[in-house]
Design an enzyme around this catalytic site. Structure first.
Site, PDB file in Angstrom:
ATOM      1  N   ASN A   1      17.695  34.156   8.933  1.00 45.50           N
ATOM      2  CA  ASN A   1      16.685  33.535   8.066  1.00 45.50           C
ATOM      3  C   ASN A   1      15.253  33.855   8.474  1.00 45.50           C
ATOM      4  OD1 ASN A   1      15.565  31.177   6.276  1.00 45.50           O
ATOM      5  ND2 ASN A   1      14.824  30.769   8.348  1.00 45.50           N
TER       6      ASN A   1
ATOM      7  N   SER B   1      15.420  37.884  -0.627  1.00 43.91           N
ATOM      8  CA  SER B   1      14.431  37.328  -1.570  1.00 43.91           C
ATOM      9  C   SER B   1      14.612  38.009  -2.918  1.00 43.91           C
ATOM     10  CB  SER B   1      13.019  37.605  -1.048  1.00 43.91           C
ATOM     11  OG  SER B   1      12.072  37.368  -2.067  1.00 43.91           O
TER      12      SER B   1
ATOM     13  N   LYS C   1      13.529  43.198   2.460  1.00 45.77           N
ATOM     14  CA  LYS C   1      14.505  42.317   1.816  1.00 45.77           C
ATOM     15  C   LYS C   1      15.556  43.125   1.034  1.00 45.77           C
ATOM     16  CE  LYS C   1      12.884  38.413   3.322  1.00 45.77           C
ATOM     17  NZ  LYS C   1      13.682  37.625   4.281  1.00 45.77           N
TER      18      LYS C   1
ATOM     19  N   TYR D   1       7.431  43.858   2.569  1.00 47.09           N
ATOM     20  CA  TYR D   1       8.342  42.707   2.500  1.00 47.09           C
ATOM     21  C   TYR D   1       9.520  43.008   1.557  1.00 47.09           C
ATOM     22  CZ  TYR D   1       9.694  37.768   1.732  1.00 47.09           C
ATOM     23  OH  TYR D   1      10.381  36.580   1.637  1.00 47.09           O
TER      24      TYR D   1
HETATM   25  P1  NDP Z   1       8.280  29.805   7.083  1.00 50.30           P
HETATM   26  O1  NDP Z   1       7.097  30.690   7.342  1.00 50.30           O
HETATM   27  O2  NDP Z   1       8.049  28.421   6.576  1.00 50.30           O
HETATM   28  O3  NDP Z   1       9.208  29.714   8.380  1.00 50.30           O
HETATM   29  C1  NDP Z   1       9.572  30.904   9.039  1.00 50.30           C
HETATM   30  C2  NDP Z   1      10.510  30.589  10.173  1.00 50.30           C
HETATM   31  O4  NDP Z   1      10.809  31.831  10.829  1.00 50.30           O
HETATM   32  C3  NDP Z   1       9.930  29.654  11.196  1.00 50.30           C
HETATM   33  O5  NDP Z   1      10.945  28.833  11.709  1.00 50.30           O
HETATM   34  C4  NDP Z   1       9.420  30.609  12.282  1.00 50.30           C
HETATM   35  O6  NDP Z   1       9.510  29.990  13.541  1.00 50.30           O
HETATM   36  C5  NDP Z   1      10.432  31.737  12.196  1.00 50.30           C
HETATM   37  N1  NDP Z   1       9.918  33.026  12.646  1.00 50.30           N
HETATM   38  C6  NDP Z   1       8.932  33.771  12.095  1.00 50.30           C
HETATM   39  N2  NDP Z   1       8.767  34.901  12.800  1.00 50.30           N
HETATM   40  C7  NDP Z   1       9.673  34.861  13.811  1.00 50.30           C
HETATM   41  C8  NDP Z   1       9.979  35.725  14.872  1.00 50.30           C
HETATM   42  N3  NDP Z   1       9.337  36.883  15.051  1.00 50.30           N
HETATM   43  N4  NDP Z   1      10.969  35.365  15.723  1.00 50.30           N
HETATM   44  C9  NDP Z   1      11.625  34.203  15.557  1.00 50.30           C
HETATM   45  N5  NDP Z   1      11.382  33.338  14.582  1.00 50.30           N
HETATM   46  C10 NDP Z   1      10.409  33.666  13.712  1.00 50.30           C
HETATM   47  O7  NDP Z   1       9.182  30.637   6.071  1.00 50.30           O
HETATM   48  P2  NDP Z   1      10.202  30.135   4.933  1.00 50.30           P
HETATM   49  O8  NDP Z   1      10.972  28.998   5.416  1.00 50.30           O
HETATM   50  O9  NDP Z   1       9.452  30.040   3.671  1.00 50.30           O
HETATM   51  O10 NDP Z   1      11.134  31.442   4.813  1.00 50.30           O
HETATM   52  C11 NDP Z   1      12.369  31.561   5.489  1.00 50.30           C
HETATM   53  C12 NDP Z   1      13.064  32.806   5.000  1.00 50.30           C
HETATM   54  O11 NDP Z   1      13.246  32.732   3.594  1.00 50.30           O
HETATM   55  C13 NDP Z   1      12.270  34.093   5.261  1.00 50.30           C
HETATM   56  O12 NDP Z   1      13.144  35.135   5.598  1.00 50.30           O
HETATM   57  C14 NDP Z   1      11.610  34.357   3.922  1.00 50.30           C
HETATM   58  O13 NDP Z   1      11.342  35.722   3.753  1.00 50.30           O
HETATM   59  C15 NDP Z   1      12.697  33.876   2.978  1.00 50.30           C
HETATM   60  N6  NDP Z   1      12.212  33.542   1.654  1.00 50.30           N
HETATM   61  C16 NDP Z   1      11.273  32.552   1.474  1.00 50.30           C
HETATM   62  C17 NDP Z   1      10.843  32.259   0.207  1.00 50.30           C
HETATM   63  C18 NDP Z   1       9.842  31.186  -0.077  1.00 50.30           C
HETATM   64  O14 NDP Z   1       9.431  31.068  -1.235  1.00 50.30           O
HETATM   65  N7  NDP Z   1       9.432  30.390   0.888  1.00 50.30           N
HETATM   66  C19 NDP Z   1      11.346  32.992  -0.966  1.00 50.30           C
HETATM   67  C20 NDP Z   1      12.323  33.994  -0.658  1.00 50.30           C
HETATM   68  C21 NDP Z   1      12.721  34.241   0.605  1.00 50.30           C
HETATM   69  P3  NDP Z   1       8.312  29.830  14.601  1.00 50.30           P
HETATM   70  O15 NDP Z   1       7.024  29.928  13.857  1.00 50.30           O
HETATM   71  O16 NDP Z   1       8.572  28.513  15.235  1.00 50.30           O
HETATM   72  O17 NDP Z   1       8.514  30.964  15.541  1.00 50.30           O
END
Ligand code: NDP
Length: 246
Positions: free
Chosen positions: A89, A141, A158, A154
């Site tokens: 995720n 996505s 995806k 991006y």
């Molecule tokens: P957020 O930005 O809200 O959360 C991202 C999460 O990923 C956090 O828990 C963050 O943890 C973690 N993260 C980011 N970079 C890293 C890294 N390098 N290593 C480890 N952990 C990492 O994103 P969303 O919840 O919105 O998105 C989650 C997934 O869903 C993503 O893959 C996104 O592409 C996908 N998605 C989201 C959509 C949306 O509309 N929100 C739509 C379609 C897909 P921390 O910061 O604590 O490290």
């Protein structure tokens, strides 16, 4: 036939589960009885989030670094005894028009979103194959299906996850390891909070269900794919987008 989702005895590793969609997935799987490995870049933050979930434990890992992903899989297997469900995720954006994307921003997005999923899948699938049971769920996505102006890096990451999903499904199906993708549309999280109200309104107008999605809309699909209700589903992209990409 009675239907319920019972993941008692299963261990789930959810990358990027300190907030947003990943946190919702971790909460949903824990509520179904799974023991969940909560992960984010900061181990202390992951541990604090895990403390609120029954049976969960927190782990720090930067998924953009392959050695850290390999170590994470080993640490989770050591702590819980197995990984039965892997949810790839964690994801980032570094948006810009294609002509302006710097190599660093291309690589950062591909490494965090796509290479991380490959490395985690390669590491976690070994145990799943041995045990003849596994569920790998890649959070892609709709942008990976449709493309999007300003998101070439991006969208490519995806779309790559979808090719990975279908190939892994074909390679591991004979061992009862299923691999599917979920393609969310626009879900209300910190990632979409960055949009202006005008951009959100314009977007909502193009969604047949006339709202952004909720984290629970995606988490429910993950719980279903993790369960025996989806035992005959592999290699698929489940689109959870309120009809946006229709
Ligand atoms: P957020 O930005 O809200 O959360 C991202 C999460 O990923 C956090 O828990 C963050 O943890 C973690 N993260 C980011 N970079 C890293 C890294 N390098 N290593 C480890 N952990 C990492 O994103 P969303 O919840 O919105 O998105 C989650 C997934 O869903 C993503 O893959 C996104 O592409 C996908 N998605 C989201 C959509 C949306 O509309 N929100 C739509 C379609 C897909 P921390 O910061 O604590 O490290």
């Amino acid at each position: 036939m009675a239907i319920s989702i019972d993941l008692t005895g299963k261990v789930a590793l959810v990358t990027g589960s300190t907030r947003g969609i990943g946190l919702g997935i971790a909460q949903a799987l824990a509520s179904c009885g799974a023991r969940v490995a909560v992960t984010g870049r900061d181990a202390a933050k992951a541990a604090a989030v895990a403390a609120d979930l029954p049976g969960a434990q927190g782990f720090g890992c930067d998924v953009a670094v392959p050695a850290e992903v390999e170590r994470l899989v080993g640490d989770v297997e050591k702590a819980f005894g197995s990984i039965d469900i892997l949810v790839n995720n964690a994801g980032i954006t570094r948006d810009n028009l294609m002509l302006r994307i710097k190599d660093d921003d291309w690589n950062a997005v591909i490494d965090a979103n796509l290479r991380s999923a490959f490395v985690a899948t390669r590491a976690a699938s070994r145990g799943m194959m041995k045990r003849r049971w596994g569920r790998i769920i890649n959070i892609t996505s709709v942008v990976g299906l449709m493309g999007n102006k300003g998101q070439a890096n991006y969208a490519a990451s995806k779309a790559g996850m979808i090719g990975l999903t279908k190939s892994v499904a074909k390679e591991l199906g004979s061992r009862n390891v299923l691999c599917n993708a979920i393609a969310p549309g626009f879900i209300a999280t910190e990632m979409t909070d960055a949009m202006t109200p005008e951009a959100k309104a314009a977007l909502t107008g193009s969604i047949p269900l006339e709202r952004l999605g909720a984290v629970s809309d995606v988490a429910g699909a993950v719980a279903w794919l993790s369960s025996d209700l989806a035992a005959y589903v592999t290699g698929q992209v489940i689109v959870v987008d309120g009809g946006l990409a229709t």
